[in-house]
Design a protein around this motif. Sequence first.
Motif, short mmCIF file in Angstrom:
data_model
loop_
_atom_site.label_atom_id
_atom_site.label_comp_id
_atom_site.label_asym_id
_atom_site.label_seq_id
_atom_site.Cartn_x
_atom_site.Cartn_y
_atom_site.Cartn_z
N THR A 39 26.27 71.41 41.24
CA THR A 39 27.03 71.80 40.04
C THR A 39 28.48 71.34 40.11
O THR A 39 29.22 71.49 39.14
N ASP A 42 30.33 69.78 37.11
CA ASP A 42 30.10 70.57 35.89
C ASP A 42 31.03 71.78 35.89
O ASP A 42 31.51 72.22 34.86
N ASP A 180 23.98 79.00 32.28
CA ASP A 180 24.46 77.70 31.79
C ASP A 180 23.83 76.59 32.61
O ASP A 180 23.58 75.50 32.12
N TYR A 181 23.59 76.91 33.89
CA TYR A 181 22.94 75.96 34.80
C TYR A 181 21.93 76.71 35.65
O TYR A 181 22.16 77.86 36.00
N ASN A 198 12.82 78.42 28.91
CA ASN A 198 13.75 77.29 29.07
C ASN A 198 15.07 77.53 28.34
O ASN A 198 16.08 76.94 28.67
N GLY A 202 19.61 76.99 30.67
CA GLY A 202 20.69 76.02 30.55
C GLY A 202 20.22 74.69 31.11
O GLY A 202 19.03 74.35 31.04
N SER A 203 21.15 73.95 31.70
CA SER A 203 20.79 72.65 32.27
C SER A 203 20.13 72.87 33.65
O SER A 203 20.69 73.55 34.49
N LYS A 205 18.73 71.73 37.25
CA LYS A 205 18.90 70.71 38.30
C LYS A 205 17.93 71.03 39.42
O LYS A 205 17.81 72.20 39.80
#
Length: 509
Positions: A39, A42, A180-181, A198, A202-203, A205
């Motif tokens: 992260t 970001d 957010d992640y 989903n 958030g995003s 990884k």
Amino acid sequence: MKLLNRDEARKLDTLAMNTYGLPEAVLMENAGASVVALTEGDVSWKDARVVILCGSGNNGGDGFVTARYASLAEADVVVFLMGDESHMSDASRMYYQVCEKMVIPVRKIKKAEEAQPFLDDADIIVDALIGTGLRQGVSGEKADLIDRANASRAVRIAVDIPSGLICDSGQAEGAVIHADYTVTMGTLKRAHILYPGNEYCGSVKVSPIGIPGGAADEFPAEWVTAADVKPLIPVRTRISHKGSNGYLGIIAGSQGMAGAGLLAAQGALYAGAGKISLFTPQSPAEELTGLLPEIMVRPASTYGEFRGEDVEDVLSGTDACDVLAIGPGLGRKQETQDFVCQVLEESEGPIIVDADALYAVAAKKFPLRSCGGQLILTPHVGEFARLTGKSATEIEQHRIDMAASYARENQVILVLKGAPTVTAAPDGRIAVNSTGNPGMASGGMGDTLTGIIAALCGQGLDVWESAVLGVYLHGLAGDIQAERHTVGFTASDVARTVPTARERLLGAD
Ligand SMILES: NC(=O)C1=CN([C@@H]2O[C@H](COP(=O)(O)OP(=O)(O)OC[C@H]3O[C@@H](n4cnc5c(N)ncnc54)[C@H](O)[C@@H]3O)[C@@H](O)[C@H]2O)[C@@H](O)CC1
Ligand SMILES: [K+]
């Protein structure tokens, strides 16, 4: 990339430990380290006020490691531990103690309100309360803590999966962290891609945490990306001719529903079919002739819809076809249902079964296993509900498992359309599609998909490959349309965009 359920995620960890001898603490170390590493950029960890919420499971263990790496990145870190300490694994406890030795404040709390002043001031909240171990919705003080974290203005980073999400279904049954992640460990979990899960992630990884790539090979579900389907695109040689690119027979239409067959034909045409005959009753045939000059419109019933007595005529025409598609716009009359079942019984080639043909299969309880030809069924949730007798809600909560068991029990390729579309094979393979968008929820989209899949089958792909690539290309064509207008593009637009989608896929890394 592999897509795991809860038990598989646990099994992957166990495999890494037993097969490769990787200690749990090493996996946890890599997990926590990757939360900060993946992260960085970001968010800025340096000088950030970071609150880390830990539970007493291994997700919390990842949180303690994250606390150390955040501290090393010069963040101002405070950890809140909510949960029964006596349940901690050795690895979790070790990293908890490391935090204490590093003088990172760890506050054990029973009440969520104790964390409030820190949540108010936080720049980053790391959610390591609960991971894949959750079985049912969160309530009580943990739910209160989740709600308070969600109300904070801080950036929220979930470890592995947002706390509160059910891993297998992606359902939010109680309080759930709105991240957010999300930094997930090993590979993707179902909740990251299923709805509504989903939307909480958030995003996302993915951190391999040191588990060798092949360790996940045995798990059946794949999240299908460009790299998976690009090699499937049929290669056209210089000496290719229309006969080598598949002769498709589309059996579709009835009085008042002429367009459905045409849309299927368009899908097939733009997906590269060599030759297409549209078998349709007399009245739709009259409406359609000349609208799509590249296809042959073959009037094959004197009634307004197909009936049992038309079977022979239709089959004598489809005899020369390499692939059949049946269903769009056929109507649901009893006679038409009989017609569909007889065609399925007597055809030998691969057949894509869609729309009203699925209605006939469900209404007549047609024994799919008795079919001579390989079948690809393409139901949306409503049609699948009719086929299985289950409710739409139940299907949405278990779309992967239900698609898989239907395919296995009926020995068909099952394409369960929706968000996301799930393709399942009798041998257990599962492909979850990553393309497509809500703008595609309009009439005729399914008809074009049927045509695309049939066209790919005609170009030499097997039924599984045709379904997986067809679904991907169809969704990608929709995504390309949505780059201009998120809503308002049509099934015909999507069909016409398939060549662009194909080229984009060919150019993908
Ligand atoms: N070897 C491993 O098992 C590894 C696991 N990892 C992490 O460990 C996680 C899985 O760990 P665990 O299986 O220990 O489980 P979790 O840590 O996901 O969850 C167990 C904890 O959640 C609490 N809990 C469960 N259901 C609850 C509910 N309905 N309401 C309130 N609290 C509830 C339990 O009391 C327990 O404290 C993964 O998500 C991942 O973050 C990673 O560290 C990598 C290695
Ligand atoms: K979590």
